[in-house]
Scaffold this motif. Structure first.
Motif, PDB file in Angstrom:
ATOM      1  N   SER A 118    -107.314 -30.958 -67.986  1.00 12.22           N
ATOM      2  CA  SER A 118    -105.856 -30.994 -68.047  1.00 12.22           C
ATOM      3  C   SER A 118    -105.323 -29.596 -68.347  1.00 12.22           C
ATOM      4  CB  SER A 118    -105.371 -31.985 -69.110  1.00 12.22           C
ATOM      5  OG  SER A 118    -105.598 -31.452 -70.390  1.00 12.22           O
ATOM      6  N   TYR A 168    -112.474 -32.034 -71.147  1.00  6.95           N
ATOM      7  CA  TYR A 168    -112.922 -33.098 -72.053  1.00  6.95           C
ATOM      8  C   TYR A 168    -114.237 -33.640 -71.509  1.00  6.95           C
ATOM      9  CZ  TYR A 168    -108.020 -33.146 -73.606  1.00  6.95           C
ATOM     10  OH  TYR A 168    -106.771 -32.799 -74.091  1.00  6.95           O
ATOM     11  N   HIS A 217     -99.185 -38.711 -79.453  1.00  8.47           N
ATOM     12  CA  HIS A 217    -100.101 -38.961 -78.331  1.00  8.47           C
ATOM     13  C   HIS A 217    -101.494 -38.458 -78.667  1.00  8.47           C
ATOM     14  CE1 HIS A 217     -98.135 -35.046 -77.737  1.00  8.47           C
ATOM     15  NE2 HIS A 217     -99.203 -34.641 -77.066  1.00  8.47           N
ATOM     16  N   LEU A 248     -97.323 -31.191 -68.744  1.00  8.58           N
ATOM     17  CA  LEU A 248     -98.771 -31.400 -68.664  1.00  8.58           C
ATOM     18  C   LEU A 248     -99.178 -31.730 -67.250  1.00  8.58           C
ATOM     19  CD1 LEU A 248    -101.552 -32.028 -70.122  1.00  8.58           C
ATOM     20  CD2 LEU A 248    -100.777 -34.398 -70.139  1.00  8.58           C
ATOM     21  N   ARG A 269    -113.022 -34.752 -67.850  1.00  7.59           N
ATOM     22  CA  ARG A 269    -111.585 -34.773 -67.555  1.00  7.59           C
ATOM     23  C   ARG A 269    -111.044 -33.355 -67.779  1.00  7.59           C
ATOM     24  NH1 ARG A 269    -106.789 -35.246 -70.694  1.00  7.59           N
ATOM     25  NH2 ARG A 269    -105.110 -36.201 -69.510  1.00  7.59           N
ATOM     26  N   ARG A 282    -113.212 -31.108 -77.226  1.00  3.25           N
ATOM     27  CA  ARG A 282    -112.768 -30.469 -75.988  1.00  3.25           C
ATOM     28  C   ARG A 282    -113.072 -28.985 -76.039  1.00  3.25           C
ATOM     29  NH1 ARG A 282    -106.113 -30.636 -76.014  1.00  3.25           N
ATOM     30  NH2 ARG A 282    -105.761 -29.536 -77.985  1.00  3.25           N
ATOM     31  N   ASP A 299     -96.525 -32.561 -80.297  1.00  2.00           N
ATOM     32  CA  ASP A 299     -96.480 -31.159 -79.898  1.00  2.00           C
ATOM     33  C   ASP A 299     -95.407 -30.482 -80.748  1.00  2.00           C
ATOM     34  OD1 ASP A 299     -98.471 -31.742 -78.131  1.00  2.00           O
ATOM     35  OD2 ASP A 299     -97.180 -31.814 -76.372  1.00  2.00           O
ATOM     36  N   HIS A 324    -101.311 -36.571 -82.335  1.00  2.00           N
ATOM     37  CA  HIS A 324    -100.507 -35.419 -82.775  1.00  2.00           C
ATOM     38  C   HIS A 324     -99.148 -35.449 -82.093  1.00  2.00           C
ATOM     39  CE1 HIS A 324    -102.112 -34.090 -78.943  1.00  2.00           C
ATOM     40  NE2 HIS A 324    -101.074 -33.262 -78.864  1.00  2.00           N
TER      41      HIS A 324
END
Ligand SMILES: O=C(O)CCC(=O)C(=O)O
Ligand SMILES: [Fe+2]
Length: 364
Positions: free
Chosen positions: A275, A188, A261, A212, A273, A98, A205, A203
């Protein structure tokens, strides 16, 4: 019996301000916090036009010429704020596919020689030139201010859902100055030319709450349930995905679950993508063990009903029990961005990368 989940619950924030329906909201929140660790929040109190505007800016940020992006690269910043090229970041020892910008809520650097090194972690963001992206900085700051306010309101609701006074969590962030928070804008790219499909590896957070914004219609975000299966959390327009960080899990004695996640890259031939995660932080000098919360026994029992959390694929955060939050944050940043660490925190760099810079993982 262990409860498990096969989808992420959707909560309607407008119920929280309706006295007749608030108990229903708090019950749903309690369930989501304890058993899932993730939820969608519909009708968040963030202006729709600001949400739409930051979504529209996201691709434009990455379409800037490479040399203008590199001018504000993260390696310039001892605060780990700025632009990171594709493949610059590492999660669990593997390269993430990313490209991203890290920005923070407004903060003046305050560290002075002799003070703990982790206080150097926070300071001003690096912004793209105004002429190149007119209005972006002001819009993004407005978005951050509203999301920050929501994050504090949400922590109050979380306390209520756990049978505590609404104001009890303030001790974690109302200290001698403002608590800074970090946000990212992330791209991404599709799988076409990538070395792997690890958009971001499994991971947890780190901090308190993450808000998000999924800024394009692509699936890819996945959440790991109690038995280790990956559950899709596709974008739902008009919602935030909210999840719990390891610091909040620790201070709530595991009642609020930090859930593992990851993001899978978009498939070949797809568009990228985008975010925009916002990471709510707590005061840097606070250790999570400094403030003991006393939960009602009937709330603690709900955790027992959840059963054992199965294995996860994520790195852990055992340091939270021992070190000030600021130091835990700094270690996380060093591990994720070794090239920035090598430049600005050489001692910590040597401690975590005794064999030097990994072959991958250089922001520049
Ligand atoms: O991009 C996403 O959807 C999630 C990103 C994420 O989990 C993170 O940056 O911590
Ligand atoms: Fe995350």
């Amino acid at each position: 019996m262990a409860s498990n989940f096969s989808s992420v619950p959707i909560l309607d924030y407008s119920l929280a301000s309706d006295p007749a329906r608030k108990p229903e909201f708090l019950a749903q929140l309690r369930h989501a916090l304890i058993n899932v660790g993730f939820l969608y929040l519909a009708n968040p109190p963030v202006a729709r036009e600001d949400i739409d505007a930051v979504i529209a800016y996201a691709p434009r940020l990455f379409d800037l010429p490479q040399n203008t992006k590199d001018r504000i690269r993260m390696a310039n910043s001892e605060h780990f704020l700025g632009y990171s090229r594709l493949g610059a970041e590492i999660t669990k020892g593997q390269t993430d596919q990313r490209e991203q910008y890290d920005f923070a809520t407004p903060y003046e650097a305050r560290w002075k020689p002799g003070e703990p090194e982790y206080l150097r972690l926070w300071g001003p963001s690096q912004w793209p030139d105004e002429e190149l992206l007119p209005g972006f900085k002001d819009t993004f700051l407005r978005y951050l201010a509203q999301t920050e306010k929501l994050s504090y309101e949400f922590i109050g609701l979380l306390a209520e859902a756990f049978g505590l006074p609404r104001e009890i969590m303030r001790g974690f962030y109302e200290t001698d100055g403002p608590t800074p928070h970090r946000a990212k804008v992330v791209k991404y790219p599709p799988l076409d030319d990538l070395a792997s499909n690890q958009g971001v590896g499994p991971h947890f957070d780190g901090g308190f709450l993450t808000f998000l914004l999924q800024a394009s219609p692509h699936p890819g975000l996945q959440v790991q349930n109690l038995s280790g299966q990956w559950i899709d959390a596709p974008p739902i327009p008009g919602t935030f995905v909210v999840n719990i960080g390891k610091a909040l899990e620790t201070v709530t004695q595991g009642l609020a679950r930090a859930t593992s996640h990851r993001v899978l890259s978009p498939p070949k031939g797809s568009t990228p993508r985008y975010s925009i995660p916002f990471f709510q932080n707590i005061a840097q000098r606070i250790s999570v063990k400094d403030i003991q919360l006393e939960f009602p026994p009937e709330i603690l029992q709900l955790k027992e009903k959840r059963g054992e959390v199965g294995t996860t694929d994520s790195v852990n955060y055992t340091e939270y029990g021992l070190l000030p939050t600021g130091q835990v944050n700094l270690i996380g940043r060093v591990k994720s961005h070794p090239d920035v660490a090598e430049r600005h925190y050489p001692d910590l760099f040597k401690q975590f990368f005794p064999h030097g810079l990994p072959a991958q993982g250089s922001a520049y």
